[in-house]
Write a protein that holds these residues in place. Structure first.
Motif, PDB file in Angstrom:
ATOM      1  N   LEU A  11       0.896  -1.199   0.026  1.00 53.45           N
ATOM      2  CA  LEU A  11       0.089   0.017   0.036  1.00 53.45           C
ATOM      3  C   LEU A  11       0.920   1.284  -0.060  1.00 53.45           C
ATOM      4  O   LEU A  11       0.639   2.349  -0.739  1.00 53.45           O
ATOM      5  N   LYS A  12       2.158   1.292   0.741  1.00 49.70           N
ATOM      6  CA  LYS A  12       2.897   2.452   0.918  1.00 49.70           C
ATOM      7  C   LYS A  12       3.265   2.856  -0.528  1.00 49.70           C
ATOM      8  O   LYS A  12       3.134   4.027  -0.789  1.00 49.70           O
ATOM      9  N   PRO A  13       4.130   2.095  -1.222  1.00 51.78           N
ATOM     10  CA  PRO A  13       4.258   2.630  -2.393  1.00 51.78           C
ATOM     11  C   PRO A  13       3.218   2.926  -3.736  1.00 51.78           C
ATOM     12  O   PRO A  13       3.370   3.804  -4.459  1.00 51.78           O
ATOM     13  N   LEU A  14       2.270   2.067  -3.387  1.00 48.60           N
ATOM     14  CA  LEU A  14       0.760   2.385  -4.202  1.00 48.60           C
ATOM     15  C   LEU A  14       0.586   3.795  -4.194  1.00 48.60           C
ATOM     16  O   LEU A  14      -0.142   4.373  -5.018  1.00 48.60           O
ATOM     17  N   GLU A  52       6.278  11.983 -12.950  1.00 43.42           N
ATOM     18  CA  GLU A  52       6.160  10.475 -12.877  1.00 43.42           C
ATOM     19  C   GLU A  52       6.689  10.235 -11.446  1.00 43.42           C
ATOM     20  O   GLU A  52       7.847  11.039 -10.957  1.00 43.42           O
ATOM     21  N   ILE A  53       6.191   9.254 -10.908  1.00 44.60           N
ATOM     22  CA  ILE A  53       6.637   8.638  -9.641  1.00 44.60           C
ATOM     23  C   ILE A  53       6.871   7.139  -9.960  1.00 44.60           C
ATOM     24  O   ILE A  53       6.205   6.472 -10.271  1.00 44.60           O
ATOM     25  N   VAL A  54       8.269   6.787  -9.486  1.00 44.28           N
ATOM     26  CA  VAL A  54       8.414   5.257  -9.149  1.00 44.28           C
ATOM     27  C   VAL A  54       8.753   4.743  -7.850  1.00 44.28           C
ATOM     28  O   VAL A  54       9.436   5.575  -7.105  1.00 44.28           O
ATOM     29  N   GLY A  55       7.846   4.000  -7.160  1.00 42.37           N
ATOM     30  CA  GLY A  55       7.978   3.508  -5.834  1.00 42.37           C
ATOM     31  C   GLY A  55       8.588   2.269  -6.023  1.00 42.37           C
ATOM     32  O   GLY A  55       8.316   1.429  -6.868  1.00 42.37           O
ATOM     33  N   ARG A  56       9.643   1.986  -5.022  1.00 45.34           N
ATOM     34  CA  ARG A  56      10.182   0.518  -4.948  1.00 45.34           C
ATOM     35  C   ARG A  56      10.163  -0.190  -3.746  1.00 45.34           C
ATOM     36  O   ARG A  56      10.056   0.474  -2.655  1.00 45.34           O
ATOM     37  N   VAL A  57       9.989  -1.333  -3.728  1.00 48.30           N
ATOM     38  CA  VAL A  57       9.791  -2.236  -2.445  1.00 48.30           C
ATOM     39  C   VAL A  57      10.340  -3.708  -2.658  1.00 48.30           C
ATOM     40  O   VAL A  57      10.285  -4.090  -3.786  1.00 48.30           O
ATOM     41  N   LEU A 219      19.259  14.981  -6.166  1.00 49.57           N
ATOM     42  CA  LEU A 219      18.362  15.766  -7.041  1.00 49.57           C
ATOM     43  C   LEU A 219      19.354  15.998  -8.611  1.00 49.57           C
ATOM     44  O   LEU A 219      20.488  16.212  -8.309  1.00 49.57           O
ATOM     45  N   SER A 220      18.522  15.759  -9.617  1.00 52.47           N
ATOM     46  CA  SER A 220      19.231  16.132 -10.915  1.00 52.47           C
ATOM     47  C   SER A 220      18.499  17.099 -11.666  1.00 52.47           C
ATOM     48  O   SER A 220      17.115  16.812 -11.747  1.00 52.47           O
ATOM     49  N   LEU A 221      18.951  18.012 -11.943  1.00 54.36           N
ATOM     50  CA  LEU A 221      18.302  19.116 -12.935  1.00 54.36           C
ATOM     51  C   LEU A 221      19.068  19.147 -14.462  1.00 54.36           C
ATOM     52  O   LEU A 221      20.109  19.014 -14.546  1.00 54.36           O
ATOM     53  N   GLY A 222      17.978  18.700 -15.358  1.00 54.46           N
ATOM     54  CA  GLY A 222      18.545  18.722 -16.691  1.00 54.46           C
ATOM     55  C   GLY A 222      17.753  20.010 -17.610  1.00 54.46           C
ATOM     56  O   GLY A 222      17.149  21.078 -16.912  1.00 54.46           O
ATOM     57  N   ALA A 223      17.808  19.890 -18.946  1.00 53.64           N
ATOM     58  CA  ALA A 223      17.235  20.819 -19.489  1.00 53.64           C
ATOM     59  C   ALA A 223      15.795  21.042 -19.331  1.00 53.64           C
ATOM     60  O   ALA A 223      14.998  22.124 -19.611  1.00 53.64           O
ATOM     61  N   ASN A 224      15.070  19.875 -19.451  1.00 54.73           N
ATOM     62  CA  ASN A 224      13.794  19.821 -19.329  1.00 54.73           C
ATOM     63  C   ASN A 224      12.883  19.063 -18.331  1.00 54.73           C
ATOM     64  O   ASN A 224      11.620  19.069 -18.057  1.00 54.73           O
ATOM     65  N   HIS A 225      13.847  18.433 -17.534  1.00 55.71           N
ATOM     66  CA  HIS A 225      13.356  17.660 -16.094  1.00 55.71           C
ATOM     67  C   HIS A 225      13.963  17.940 -14.938  1.00 55.71           C
ATOM     68  O   HIS A 225      15.257  18.312 -15.017  1.00 55.71           O
ATOM     69  N   ILE A 226      13.324  17.703 -13.688  1.00 58.33           N
ATOM     70  CA  ILE A 226      13.982  17.490 -12.419  1.00 58.33           C
ATOM     71  C   ILE A 226      13.618  16.333 -12.072  1.00 58.33           C
ATOM     72  O   ILE A 226      12.552  15.833 -12.008  1.00 58.33           O
ATOM     73  N   ARG A 227      14.882  15.636 -11.398  1.00 63.32           N
ATOM     74  CA  ARG A 227      14.551  14.258 -10.967  1.00 63.32           C
ATOM     75  C   ARG A 227      15.015  14.289  -9.549  1.00 63.32           C
ATOM     76  O   ARG A 227      16.160  14.949  -9.096  1.00 63.32           O
ATOM     77  N   ALA A 228      14.068  13.695  -8.403  1.00 57.60           N
ATOM     78  CA  ALA A 228      14.370  13.492  -7.084  1.00 57.60           C
ATOM     79  C   ALA A 228      14.617  11.940  -6.737  1.00 57.60           C
ATOM     80  O   ALA A 228      13.820  11.050  -7.094  1.00 57.60           O
ATOM     81  N   LYS A 229      15.824  11.559  -6.209  1.00 60.79           N
ATOM     82  CA  LYS A 229      15.929  10.185  -6.063  1.00 60.79           C
ATOM     83  C   LYS A 229      15.956   9.608  -4.572  1.00 60.79           C
ATOM     84  O   LYS A 229      17.094  10.339  -4.031  1.00 60.79           O
ATOM     85  N   THR A 230      15.469   8.626  -4.029  1.00 56.67           N
ATOM     86  CA  THR A 230      15.919   8.022  -2.666  1.00 56.67           C
ATOM     87  C   THR A 230      15.842   6.600  -2.902  1.00 56.67           C
ATOM     88  O   THR A 230      15.391   6.098  -3.701  1.00 56.67           O
ATOM     89  N   PRO A 231      16.155   5.883  -1.866  1.00 61.76           N
ATOM     90  CA  PRO A 231      16.166   4.333  -1.999  1.00 61.76           C
ATOM     91  C   PRO A 231      14.529   3.979  -2.304  1.00 61.76           C
ATOM     92  O   PRO A 231      14.530   2.852  -2.672  1.00 61.76           O
ATOM     93  N   ALA A 232      13.535   4.960  -1.716  1.00 57.43           N
ATOM     94  CA  ALA A 232      12.129   4.278  -1.893  1.00 57.43           C
ATOM     95  C   ALA A 232      11.792   4.736  -2.924  1.00 57.43           C
ATOM     96  O   ALA A 232      10.659   3.966  -3.628  1.00 57.43           O
TER      97      ALA A 232
END
Length: 369
Positions: A11-14, A52-57, A219-232
């Motif tokens: 349920l948490k990543p969902l 876009e969000i990607v959750g991992r478990v 955090l990653s900043l590109g020309a068209n996107h921002i991306r944030a990443k953690t283990p989860a």
């Protein structure tokens, strides 16, 4: 594809990814969540083509690799309806997915994983790491001033500005402006870098941030996107292609009338006066005299409110009008015991901040009443 997971672990990543999935979509696959099993990891992806969000478990042994998309809302409702800690098994069977838990069994329709859109990677990204709580505090301090559905599309988001060892967020809707800055040790930049993150992206990213002082986000900043990443999770948002107003020109300079008052008391008197303000324009008059602030409001029904509050002010008498909602919004996000309001005259904007901390400052334009 097949895996077994406890109800709470699924349920948490969902719920993480479900926030970006819109109920009404032009593309049917965008109403779905992408489930991918690879090795001992389950990835869940939701997108509306802007965010876009990607959750991992992590999974136990016995998982079978594969990828498929299923209706996001229905899967979330099914998982939420099951008892706490109930084991859930999900099995892909041709063009159906079967979800079983105890004596309950659900069969869901699917769409091919190959139909699910991918966010392309940017080249030449700027990569840096921040404490999650730093990013959360910056957004919390400024998000309320973002515009909503303004024709000036570049206002429907938040400016993220990076400079040497500092991160700043700025938002404005044309009537008020919020700006907050935090130290970012290790951010080595030769020149300022500015991007505009859309409103939905900012709100979703803030929802993912933790108050844990030790939690970090890459955090990653590109020309068209921002991306944030953690283990989860991995969060990606498109950027707004536009030029943000020169906010430094908006900051009032040379105000010589300074009011210092208790934040909670000021919030209380503004709230009281607002009850009888015009419901459409929300205007109130501030009348300043030595050590006293009078707040007056009236409405088309000829009703009036007059509230007085003792404040720290020495100077000439002054009368100025403001939208009371804008003042209350600032007082709701500042955290100090005392707030400082600086004014020049009845036609100039007010500059508000915590009395002992100017890392966040707010500009509110006056109203003619």
């Amino acid at each position: 594809m097949q895996f077994t997971l406890s109800r709470d672990a699924l349920l948490k990543p969902l719920q993480l990814v479900g926030g970006v999935v819109e109920k009404r979509q032009t593309l049917p696959v965008l109403s779905n969540v992408l489930l991918e099993v690879e090795g001992q990891q389950l990835s869940l992806t939701g997108t509306d083509l802007e965010v876009e969000i990607v959750g991992r478990v992590e999974l136990a042994d016995g998982a079978v690799a594969g990828a498929v998309t299923v209706p996001a809302r229905k899967l979330i409702d099914i998982v939420r309806s099951l008892p706490d800690d109930a084991p859930i098994t999900l099995v892909q069977n041709e063009d159906r997915v079967v979800v079983t838990s105890g004596r309950s069994r659900f069969t869901l329709s699917t769409l091919p994983a190959s139909d699910f859109p991918n966010v392309e990677d940017d080249d030449n990204t700027l990569d840096f790491t921040l404490p999650q709580v730093t990013l959360k505090q910056l957004v919390d301090a400024t998000a309320f001033a973002m515009a909503q559905q303004d024709v000036r599309y570049y206002l429907n988001g938040m400016l993220l500005e990076l400079s040497r060892n500092q991160v700043r967020t700025v938002s404005t809707d044309g009537h008020r402006l919020a700006m907050s800055s935090k130290a970012a040790p290790g951010l080595e930049l030769d020149e300022r870098r500015q991007v505009i993150v859309p409103r939905k992206g900012i709100l979703e990213l803030n929802r993912l941030m933790s108050d844990d002082a030790d939690a970090k986000v890459d955090l990653s900043l590109g020309a068209n996107h921002i991306r944030a990443k953690t283990p989860a999770f991995t969060f990606t948002s498109k950027l707004v292609d536009g030029k943000f107003p020169d906010y430094e020109r908006v900051l009032p300079r040379g105000g010589d009338k300074e009011i210092v008052g208790d934040r909670q008391s000021l919030r209380s008197i503004f709230s009281r006066a607002a009850i009888l303000s015009n419901e459409k324009y929300r205007g109130v008059r501030l009348l300043l005299s030595d050590n006293n602030l009078m707040v007056k409001a009236n409405n088309p029904e000829q009703e009036e409110a007059e509230v007085n509050q003792e404040i720290d002010y020495q100077g000439p008498e002054l009368e100025v009008g403001f939208n009371v909602t804008y003042l209350l919004d600032v007082l709701n996000v500042t955290s100090g015991e005392q707030v400082k309001i600086v004014l020049a005259d009845a036609n100039s904007s007010a500059l508000l901040s915590d009395f002992d901390d100017d890392s966040s400052v707010y500009v509110v334009m006056p109203m003619r009443l």
